[in-house]
Write a protein that holds these residues in place. Structure first.
Motif, short mmCIF file in Angstrom:
data_model
loop_
_atom_site.label_atom_id
_atom_site.label_comp_id
_atom_site.label_asym_id
_atom_site.label_seq_id
_atom_site.Cartn_x
_atom_site.Cartn_y
_atom_site.Cartn_z
N PRO A 140 0.84 -1.18 0.00
CA PRO A 140 0.00 0.00 0.00
C PRO A 140 0.88 1.25 0.00
O PRO A 140 2.03 1.22 0.45
CB PRO A 140 -0.79 -0.13 1.31
CG PRO A 140 -0.75 -1.58 1.62
CD PRO A 140 0.57 -2.06 1.13
N ARG A 184 -7.71 -2.92 0.50
CA ARG A 184 -6.29 -2.84 0.15
C ARG A 184 -5.61 -4.09 0.70
O ARG A 184 -5.66 -4.36 1.91
CB ARG A 184 -5.65 -1.59 0.76
CG ARG A 184 -6.16 -0.28 0.16
CD ARG A 184 -5.30 0.89 0.65
NE ARG A 184 -5.32 1.00 2.10
CZ ARG A 184 -6.24 1.65 2.79
NH1 ARG A 184 -7.25 2.24 2.16
NH2 ARG A 184 -6.18 1.71 4.12
N GLU A 215 -2.15 -6.64 0.97
CA GLU A 215 -0.71 -6.85 0.85
C GLU A 215 -0.51 -8.35 0.79
O GLU A 215 -0.78 -9.07 1.76
CB GLU A 215 0.00 -6.26 2.06
CG GLU A 215 1.50 -6.27 1.98
CD GLU A 215 2.13 -5.57 3.17
OE1 GLU A 215 2.54 -6.29 4.12
OE2 GLU A 215 2.17 -4.33 3.18
N PRO A 230 -2.68 -1.71 5.16
CA PRO A 230 -3.53 -2.62 4.38
C PRO A 230 -4.74 -3.07 5.20
O PRO A 230 -4.68 -3.15 6.42
CB PRO A 230 -2.60 -3.79 4.08
CG PRO A 230 -1.59 -3.76 5.18
CD PRO A 230 -1.40 -2.32 5.53
#
Length: 334
Positions: free
Chosen positions: A9, A47, A49, A15
């Motif tokens: 991010p 979001r 990761e 995230p």
């Protein structure tokens, strides 16, 4: 080889999801798989990761960092062994604020199936984005957590031999498993165990002992499934002393859904089980991973110890009619 991180991010953004993915699950296309997972989470406004874990330690390290950083969702992509590894990290932290998201990328995916988590990757990601949080039980043996089951005897012996054949002979997992199973049956090892349950001792000479996190169904097409992971009980199944043909008969009964009519094993439920044997150390399987533990083995249920994201709507309960039959069997000492 160090883990590979697919998506960071932007600076200052945390995230919503940290996903630890077994790099082998991509079938040689792990980077493409990670990119697809990242894009799918973004499609649902999250979001992500994504970490491609090249080893079990890589996966654990990513999960530990996510728990430490209080990431809302820690997702795991892989089979039951990978799910167990990440779940164990969440269970181990008494102050964990993260929920477990499951991306079923394995062969069997027992944990996902028992919680009605979708098996299609895109649907599993949608479930993580829109599902509800549910507190479920886990099992534990000498401090080692498991979310599905643990076993002693024949199965850990087969897994050890399978891994040797894969490493030395380059055989595929299922071919190696078949050869290992035939070899184990030829040796046919027995365990002499004493089980302390509810203050009473029970002696058995048996080829295997199976301990489940909650109760496994033993009837028809539901065999090997669980209707709940929230009953706060371990299920114990102990095979009677029997020959190779007896084990074959037991396997056939299982295949055709007739275990409730079999008389080759005892079954009961308990919250704690102590297992002793003359061996100081014993191979123990937990969710398919084999470790060597000091005896005695102390099993216990850990109620509501793990938060998992499951589908938002309650699914119809699995049939319950066979359960009283199997658990009503007398637990007699030979």
């Amino acid at each position: 080889m160090p883990e590979s991180k697919q998506e960071h991010p932007s600076h200052g953004e945390r995230p919503d999801v940290v996903a630890a993915i077994n790099a082998k699950a991509g079938g040689g296309h792990a980077q493409e798989l990670a990119a697809h997972i990242t894009a799918e989470f973004a499609r649902h406004g999250l979001r992500a990761e994504v970490h491609l874990a090249r080893s079990g330690e890589d996966m654990l390290a990513a999960a530990r960092r996510a728990v430490r950083d209080k990431i809302a969702i820690v997702a795991v992509g892989g089979g039951d062994g990978s799910v167990n590894a990440v779940a164990s990290t969440l269970i181990a932290d008494a102050h964990c604020e993260s929920a477990l998201g499951v991306l079923p990328l394995g062969t069997l995916n027992h944990f996902a199936k028992d919680l009605n988590i979708p098996l299609v990757l895109e649907d599993a990601i949608a479930n993580i984005a829109t599902g509800r949080r549910l507190r479920v039980d886990s099992g534990e043996v000498n401090g080692v957590p498991f979310i599905n089951n643990s076993s002693l005897g024949l199965y850990p012996d087969i897994v050890r031999e399978r891994e040797k054949q894969q490493a030395r002979l380059g055989r595929g997992k299922w071919l190696a498993f078949s050869w290992a199973a035939m070899g184990a049956l030829r040796r046919y090892p027995f365990l002499r165990v004493r089980m302390r349950i509810g203050g009473q001792d029970h002696w058995r000479r048996t080829p295997f002992v199976f301990i489940g996190n909650n109760e496994y169904l033993m009837s028809g097409l539901d065999i090997g499934k669980r209707s709940t992971l929230m009953d706060g009980k371990l299920s114990l199944y102990v095979c009677h002393r029997t020959g190779r043909f007896g084990l074959l008969r037991l396997a056939l009964n299982a295949l055709f859904g007739r275990l409730r009519e079999a008389h080759d094993f005892d079954a009961l439920t308990a919250t704690e089980i102590l297992i002793e044997t003359h061996k100081k150390r014993l191979r123990v399987a937990t969710d398919g991973e084999v470790t060597i533990l000091q005896t005695p083995l102390q099993y216990r249920i850990r109620r509501a110890s793990l938060t998992v994201i499951v589908p938002p709507e309650e699914q119809p309960a699995a049939p319950q009619d066979a359960q009283p039959t199997i658990l009503a069997k007398l637990w007699g000492d030979d």
